[in-house]
Enzyme design. Structure first.
Site, PDB file in Angstrom:
ATOM      1  N   LYS A 220      59.596-120.320 -74.816  1.00 48.57           N
ATOM      2  CA  LYS A 220      58.518-120.872 -75.640  1.00 48.57           C
ATOM      3  C   LYS A 220      58.354-120.150 -76.974  1.00 48.57           C
ATOM      4  O   LYS A 220      58.935-119.096 -77.219  1.00 48.57           O
ATOM      5  CB  LYS A 220      57.210-120.894 -74.845  1.00 48.57           C
ATOM      6  CG  LYS A 220      57.247-121.971 -73.762  1.00 48.57           C
ATOM      7  CD  LYS A 220      55.909-122.262 -73.129  1.00 48.57           C
ATOM      8  CE  LYS A 220      56.022-123.473 -72.205  1.00 48.57           C
ATOM      9  NZ  LYS A 220      54.769-123.761 -71.485  1.00 48.57           N
ATOM     10  N   ARG A 260      58.391-120.956 -63.956  1.00 46.36           N
ATOM     11  CA  ARG A 260      59.132-122.173 -64.322  1.00 46.36           C
ATOM     12  C   ARG A 260      60.072-121.840 -65.480  1.00 46.36           C
ATOM     13  O   ARG A 260      59.613-121.440 -66.553  1.00 46.36           O
ATOM     14  CB  ARG A 260      58.131-123.262 -64.734  1.00 46.36           C
ATOM     15  CG  ARG A 260      58.741-124.599 -65.107  1.00 46.36           C
ATOM     16  CD  ARG A 260      57.621-125.563 -65.531  1.00 46.36           C
ATOM     17  NE  ARG A 260      58.132-126.892 -65.838  1.00 46.36           N
ATOM     18  CZ  ARG A 260      58.610-127.261 -67.025  1.00 46.36           C
ATOM     19  NH1 ARG A 260      58.637-126.382 -68.027  1.00 46.36           N
ATOM     20  NH2 ARG A 260      59.048-128.491 -67.230  1.00 46.36           N
TER      21      ARG A 260
END
Length: 287
Positions: A220, A260
């Site tokens: 991210k 995740r």
């Protein structure tokens, strides 16, 4: 690892959720798994690499992404879910649409991972409650097109906690059993880099919600910000996997139920090392 999720296998450490984006516009892989057969192979490869479950999604939720229509999302997701579950893979469906969740469950999905926590589709909670599968309640303040403008906090940890708690209560009121709820702080969703880092530093407070915690930090923007060179340019998303594994180890040590990730091998190693250190610490404690 913190907590057990009713309806899912019980792992003896932080679980690893591998990601299969059946999209042409994912921020992380640019559509490498958009073809159905490629997506199925990718899911099986993730399991071979150490994934405990595989999260299949057909709609990008990167900042600024536009929504796909329902028929297209179904076309992308359902064949992949059906094929992976037929191979014995534990599959999560990543969707904000109740209709997609319902058909994915019928195709074998064991978990619904809705990044809106049931806010995007008013029918989602009742569908999940009716079929009795686990549900991920993610902190969410709006769709991808404008979520960056909503990244305004006075105390990000306190506000995320309060908003997640309200959402959990609403989901339980809607009929979802509390023991089937997983919470996710929604890193990157209506959050800037400093917000994400602060939430990771306070995962112990998020565990205070009393439900298993899913952490999705993989590749991210905040990692790109941390890893940026002297000129401020972040590395490409696929060069953030070592940093992702580091966050996975930190999350596992903080008691996360699952992480995740897009590349599972390094994270699978990281969570096992974290568990081994915890075991060694417990054995070394005086009676």
């Amino acid at each position: 690892m913190s907590g057990r999720v009713a309806g899912l296998p019980e792992w003896d450490r932080c679980a690893v959720m591998g990601v299969v984006n059946v999209t042409p516009d994912s921020f992380s892989d640019g559509g490498r798994w958009f073809d159905t057969s490629d997506a199925i192979k990718r899911g099986l490869d993730l399991v071979s690499g150490g994934a405990d479950l595989v999260d299949v999604g057909g709609e990008s939720t990167r900042p600024g992404a536009t929504r796909v229509d329902e028929d297209e999302e179904l076309r992308r997701v359902i064949p992949v879910v059906r094929s992976l579950t037929s191979e014995g893979v534990v599959v999560s469906v990543d969707t904000m649409r109740a209709s997609v969740a319902e058909q994915a469950i019928a195709a074998g999905a064991a978990l619904v991972n809705d990044v809106s926590g049931g806010l995007a589709d008013p029918s989602m909670v009742s569908v999940v409650a009716a079929v009795g599968v686990p549900f991920v309640v993610t902190h969410w303040r709006g769709f991808s097109q404008d979520m960056n403008s909503r990244a305004v906090y006075g105390d990000v940890v306190a506000e995320v906690l309060a908003e997640l708690r309200r959402r959990m209560d609403a989901v339980v009121e809607g009929g979802v059993a509390p023991e089937r709820i997983v919470v996710d702080p929604g890193l990157g969703f209506a959050k800037q880099a400093d917000h994400d880092l602060t939430l990771l530093a306070h995962l112990h407070r998020l565990r205070g919600l009393g439900r298993p915690l899913l952490v999705g930090a993989s590749r991210k923007r905040f990692l790109g910000r941390v890893l940026a060179g002297e000129n401020g340019t972040p590395p490409p998303t696929r060069e953030r996997d070592a940093a992702t594994a580091a966050v996975s180890a930190i999350a596992a040590h903080a008691g996360a139920w699952a992480v995740r990730v897009h590349e599972v091998r390094a994270t699978a190693d990281a969570v096992r090392v974290a568990r081994a250190i915890e075991d060694a610490a417990a054995e070394g404690e005086p009676p």
